[in-house]
Write an enzyme that holds these catalytic residues in place. Structure first.
Site, PDB file in Angstrom:
ATOM      1  N   HIS A   1      44.544  39.971  51.156  1.00 37.57           N
ATOM      2  CA  HIS A   1      45.377  39.372  50.230  1.00 37.57           C
ATOM      3  C   HIS A   1      45.314  37.834  50.517  1.00 37.57           C
ATOM      4  CE1 HIS A   1      46.630  43.268  48.759  1.00 37.57           C
ATOM      5  NE2 HIS A   1      47.272  43.639  49.815  1.00 37.57           N
TER       6      HIS A   1
ATOM      7  N   ARG B   1      53.261  51.153  46.770  1.00 35.41           N
ATOM      8  CA  ARG B   1      52.527  50.962  48.057  1.00 35.41           C
ATOM      9  C   ARG B   1      53.517  50.617  49.151  1.00 35.41           C
ATOM     10  NH1 ARG B   1      47.560  46.933  46.687  1.00 35.41           N
ATOM     11  NH2 ARG B   1      47.057  47.888  44.854  1.00 35.41           N
TER      12      ARG B   1
ATOM     13  N   ASP C   1      41.094  42.427  41.847  1.00 35.63           N
ATOM     14  CA  ASP C   1      41.294  43.730  42.723  1.00 35.63           C
ATOM     15  C   ASP C   1      40.092  43.687  43.736  1.00 35.63           C
ATOM     16  OD1 ASP C   1      42.369  46.113  43.146  1.00 35.63           O
ATOM     17  OD2 ASP C   1      41.141  47.353  41.673  1.00 35.63           O
TER      18      ASP C   1
ATOM     19  N   ASN D   1      52.555  48.600  41.769  1.00 40.70           N
ATOM     20  CA  ASN D   1      52.486  48.472  42.988  1.00 40.70           C
ATOM     21  C   ASN D   1      53.708  48.586  43.923  1.00 40.70           C
ATOM     22  OD1 ASN D   1      50.121  45.725  42.217  1.00 40.70           O
ATOM     23  ND2 ASN D   1      49.517  47.654  42.729  1.00 40.70           N
TER      24      ASN D   1
HETATM   25  C1  IPE Z   1      45.987  46.305  39.442  1.00 42.85           C
HETATM   26  O1  IPE Z   1      45.267  46.708  40.730  1.00 42.85           O
HETATM   27  C2  IPE Z   1      46.960  45.353  40.112  1.00 42.85           C
HETATM   28  C3  IPE Z   1      46.699  44.118  40.595  1.00 42.85           C
HETATM   29  C4  IPE Z   1      45.463  43.425  40.452  1.00 42.85           C
HETATM   30  C5  IPE Z   1      47.813  43.294  40.851  1.00 42.85           C
HETATM   31  P1  IPE Z   1      45.579  48.016  41.529  1.00 42.85           P
HETATM   32  O2  IPE Z   1      44.860  48.048  42.756  1.00 42.85           O
HETATM   33  O3  IPE Z   1      47.040  48.288  41.613  1.00 42.85           O
HETATM   34  O4  IPE Z   1      45.186  49.125  40.306  1.00 42.85           O
HETATM   35  P2  IPE Z   1      44.558  50.435  40.658  1.00 42.85           P
HETATM   36  O5  IPE Z   1      45.590  51.255  41.390  1.00 42.85           O
HETATM   37  O6  IPE Z   1      43.185  50.777  41.213  1.00 42.85           O
HETATM   38  O7  IPE Z   1      44.513  51.212  39.163  1.00 42.85           O
HETATM   39  C1  IPE Z   2      44.533  43.661  44.550  1.00 41.19           C
HETATM   40  O1  IPE Z   2      43.934  44.002  45.477  1.00 41.19           O
HETATM   41  C2  IPE Z   2      45.721  43.036  44.835  1.00 41.19           C
HETATM   42  C3  IPE Z   2      46.883  43.565  44.558  1.00 41.19           C
HETATM   43  C4  IPE Z   2      47.084  44.942  43.849  1.00 41.19           C
HETATM   44  C5  IPE Z   2      48.284  43.130  44.867  1.00 41.19           C
HETATM   45  P1  IPE Z   2      44.244  45.693  46.260  1.00 41.19           P
HETATM   46  O2  IPE Z   2      45.361  45.401  47.042  1.00 41.19           O
HETATM   47  O3  IPE Z   2      44.459  46.457  45.055  1.00 41.19           O
HETATM   48  O4  IPE Z   2      42.898  46.029  46.826  1.00 41.19           O
HETATM   49  P2  IPE Z   2      42.182  47.504  46.623  1.00 41.19           P
HETATM   50  O5  IPE Z   2      41.887  47.767  45.379  1.00 41.19           O
HETATM   51  O6  IPE Z   2      43.046  48.479  47.515  1.00 41.19           O
HETATM   52  O7  IPE Z   2      41.027  47.177  47.647  1.00 41.19           O
HETATM   53 MG    MG Z   3      43.399  48.002  43.936  1.00 39.55          MG
END
Ligand code: IPE
Ligand code: IPE
Ligand code: MG
Length: 267
Positions: free
Chosen positions: A49, A83, A32, A80
């Site tokens: 990413h 998004r 994350d 996800n």
């Molecule tokens: C969890 O991270 C999912 C992945 C790392 C793929 P998220 O960024 O989606 O989780 P929340 O929204 O902070 O709980």
């Molecule tokens: C984790 O990073 C990757 C995925 C969930 C695909 P995030 O995209 O959730 O990054 P933050 O948490 O918004 O910084």
């Molecule tokens: Mg995240």
């Protein structure tokens, strides 16, 4: 140059602190913080990413060298999809692009790759490269990489319950035969032992619908480091922290190298 020297020194110092005989055999990671890493630098989230993919490659190498046998990483959750579609599309394209580019090396390294989650909503091209990658690497023995995509722990549990209900209605199993082992065998992770360690980067103290059943007795390590900044040193720190834990599984005595009800779970 100087900072590289210092980090090499720190690497070997931390590496020496690790008890090589008590490295977790299965580590799960919630990767994350990609978006925040990029935003902090004034870059689009997609840069985070992309950088995250390089970090995963490094962590696979380090895990293999430490004789950890299985890594299960969370790459895309069932939530996800909420998004913006530009980000979702970017991620789907990234999965396809990276898999195409890396699959030869993954196979050469004798890594078995497996995707865990509901693949049905993904485009044909991605499903096809996922299928061929799993088939190509299915007999590889050195290391297993499980990538959770469109994965949700609750959805997995509901699916298992539904499958058991269908079998029960068909008279294939009696309700009295439903126990932890049978339930476990219906999960997407069947055949994989539970992770001993869960790492979550970016400081969030939640599991976000990841491996709800499987993490029942995993040790949890949370670091504020964002996934794109995670590296070998941070990984070593997680393992050293894990090795300091007293794993009691509800009992009194510490059982450092055992998974919960290990013997119930085939590998
Ligand atoms: C969890 O991270 C999912 C992945 C790392 C793929 P998220 O960024 O989606 O989780 P929340 O929204 O902070 O709980
Ligand atoms: C984790 O990073 C990757 C995925 C969930 C695909 P995030 O995209 O959730 O990054 P933050 O948490 O918004 O910084
Ligand atoms: Mg995240």
């Amino acid at each position: 140059m100087r900072s590289q020297k210092i980090s090499t020194k720190e690497n070997s110092k931390l590496s020496n602190e690790i008890d090589k005989l008590r490295v977790p055999k299965h580590i799960a990671i919630i990767m994350d913080g990609n978006g925040r890493w990029a935003s902090k630098k004034g870059l689009p989230r997609s840069f985070g990413h992309n950088k995250g993919v390089n970090v995963l490659k490094e962590i696979i190498k380090v895990s293999k060298n430490l004789d950890c046998q299985v890594l299960t990483v969370y790459a895309f959750s069932t939530e996800n999809w909420t998004r913006p579609s530009t980000e979702v599309d970017f991620l789907i394209n990234l999965f396809e692009k990276v898999l195409k580019k890396e699959i030869t090396e993954i196979h050469q390294e004798s890594i078995k790759i497996k995707f865990i989650g509901d693949l049905s909503p993904f485009p044909k091209a991605l499903k096809s490269i996922i299928n061929s990658s799993e088939t190509l690497t299915k007999n590889n023995k050195n290391f297993t990489l499980n990538i959770c995509v469109n994965y949700g722990g609750r959805q997995e549990i509901v699916k298992a319950a539904r499958e058991i209900a269908i079998k029960s209605l068909a008279g294939e199993i009696k309700p009295s035969e439903i126990d932890e082992q049978l339930f476990n065998s219906q999960l997407l992770t069947h055949g994989i032992k539970d992770p001993e360690l869960l790492i979550r980067t970016s400081g969030e103290k939640r599991i976000s619908n990841f491996l709800l059943w499987q993490l029942a007795y995993s040790e949890i390590y949370i670091t504020d480091v964002l996934w794109p900044d995670f590296n070998e040193i941070e990984f070593f720190k997680a393992i050293i922290d894990y090795q300091s834990r007293d794993r009691r599984f509800g009992g009194i005595q510490s059982l450092p190298n055992k998974s919960c009800k290990d013997s119930n779970y085939s590998s």
